[in-house]
Design a protein around this motif. Structure first.
Motif, PDB file in Angstrom:
ATOM      1  N   UNK A   1     -34.609   7.262  48.809  1.00 36.49           N
ATOM      2  CA  UNK A   1     -34.752   6.523  47.562  1.00 36.49           C
ATOM      3  C   UNK A   1     -35.599   5.288  47.805  1.00 36.49           C
ATOM      4  N   UNK A   2     -36.561   5.040  46.916  1.00 34.33           N
ATOM      5  CA  UNK A   2     -37.444   3.881  46.998  1.00 34.33           C
ATOM      6  C   UNK A   2     -37.121   2.944  45.845  1.00 34.33           C
ATOM      7  N   UNK A   3     -36.996   1.658  46.143  1.00 39.63           N
ATOM      8  CA  UNK A   3     -36.828   0.640  45.109  1.00 39.63           C
ATOM      9  C   UNK A   3     -37.974  -0.342  45.276  1.00 39.63           C
ATOM     10  N   UNK A   4     -38.897  -0.323  44.342  1.00 39.94           N
ATOM     11  CA  UNK A   4     -40.071  -1.205  44.363  1.00 39.94           C
ATOM     12  C   UNK A   4     -39.768  -2.410  43.472  1.00 39.94           C
ATOM     13  N   UNK A   5     -39.684  -3.591  44.076  1.00 43.33           N
ATOM     14  CA  UNK A   5     -39.323  -4.814  43.347  1.00 43.33           C
ATOM     15  C   UNK A   5     -40.510  -5.767  43.208  1.00 43.33           C
ATOM     16  N   UNK A   6     -41.738  -5.273  43.376  1.00 44.90           N
ATOM     17  CA  UNK A   6     -42.898  -6.167  43.321  1.00 44.90           C
ATOM     18  C   UNK A   6     -43.028  -6.898  41.996  1.00 44.90           C
ATOM     19  N   UNK A   7     -42.497  -6.323  40.928  1.00 43.10           N
ATOM     20  CA  UNK A   7     -42.604  -6.958  39.610  1.00 43.10           C
ATOM     21  C   UNK A   7     -41.508  -7.963  39.328  1.00 43.10           C
ATOM     22  N   UNK A   8     -40.684  -8.256  40.337  1.00 38.99           N
ATOM     23  CA  UNK A   8     -39.566  -9.180  40.156  1.00 38.99           C
ATOM     24  C   UNK A   8     -39.658 -10.314  41.164  1.00 38.99           C
ATOM     25  N   UNK A   9     -39.337 -11.501  40.704  1.00 41.26           N
ATOM     26  CA  UNK A   9     -39.294 -12.637  41.628  1.00 41.26           C
ATOM     27  C   UNK A   9     -38.035 -12.602  42.455  1.00 41.26           C
ATOM     28  N   UNK A  10     -36.901 -12.255  41.816  1.00 46.20           N
ATOM     29  CA  UNK A  10     -35.647 -12.168  42.544  1.00 46.20           C
ATOM     30  C   UNK A  10     -34.629 -11.389  41.736  1.00 46.20           C
TER      31      UNK A  10
END
Ligand SMILES: [Zn+2]
Length: 94
Positions: free
Chosen positions: A77-86
Motif C-alpha cells: 500500500x502506498x500513501x502519497x502525502x505530498x499534497x499535505x503539509x501535515x
C-alpha cells in the motif's frame, strides 16, 4: 541515558515502531490534514474522495487540490502525502 544520547548517532526507523503504531492504529478519518496548496485544515473524513478498487484520491474541501493518494497494489500500500503539509491526530482518552 539512551543509545542516541550516548553515541549521538540516529537510530533506525524500527526504534519508532511504537510511535508509528499509535499513529496508524487510530481512526484516521478524524485526523486533521493541512492542505499544502491553500493551508486549509480539515478532517480526513471531510475531504472529497474519488476512488475505486485500487485506492482513493483525497481532495481538499476548500481548494480541491489533491491532499493525499492511497493506492493498494499487489506488493503493498502506498500513501502519497505530498499534497499535505501535515496530518494531526488528536489525543485519545485511554
Ligand atoms: Zn486546499
Amino acid at each position: 541515558m539512551n543509545h542516541q544520547e550516548e553515541t549521538g548517532l540516529p537510530l533506525d526507523g524500527n526504534a519508532a515502531a511504537g510511535l508509528l503504531r499509535e499513529l496508524f492504529a487510530l481512526d484516521v478519518t478524524v485526523a486533521q490534514v493541512t492542505c499544502n496548496c491553500c493551508g486549509a485544515v480539515a478532517q480526513v473524513g471531510e475531504t472529497r474522495v474519488y476512488g475505486g478498487v485500487m485506492g482513493a484520491i483525497f481532495r481538499c474541501p476548500n481548494c480541491d487540490s489533491v491532499a493525499m493518494r492511497l493506492v493498494h497494489t499487489p506488493v503493498g500500500t502506498w500513501l502519497d502525502m505530498r499534497g499535505s503539509r501535515c496530518l494531526f491526530t488528536p489525543s485519545v482518552e485511554r
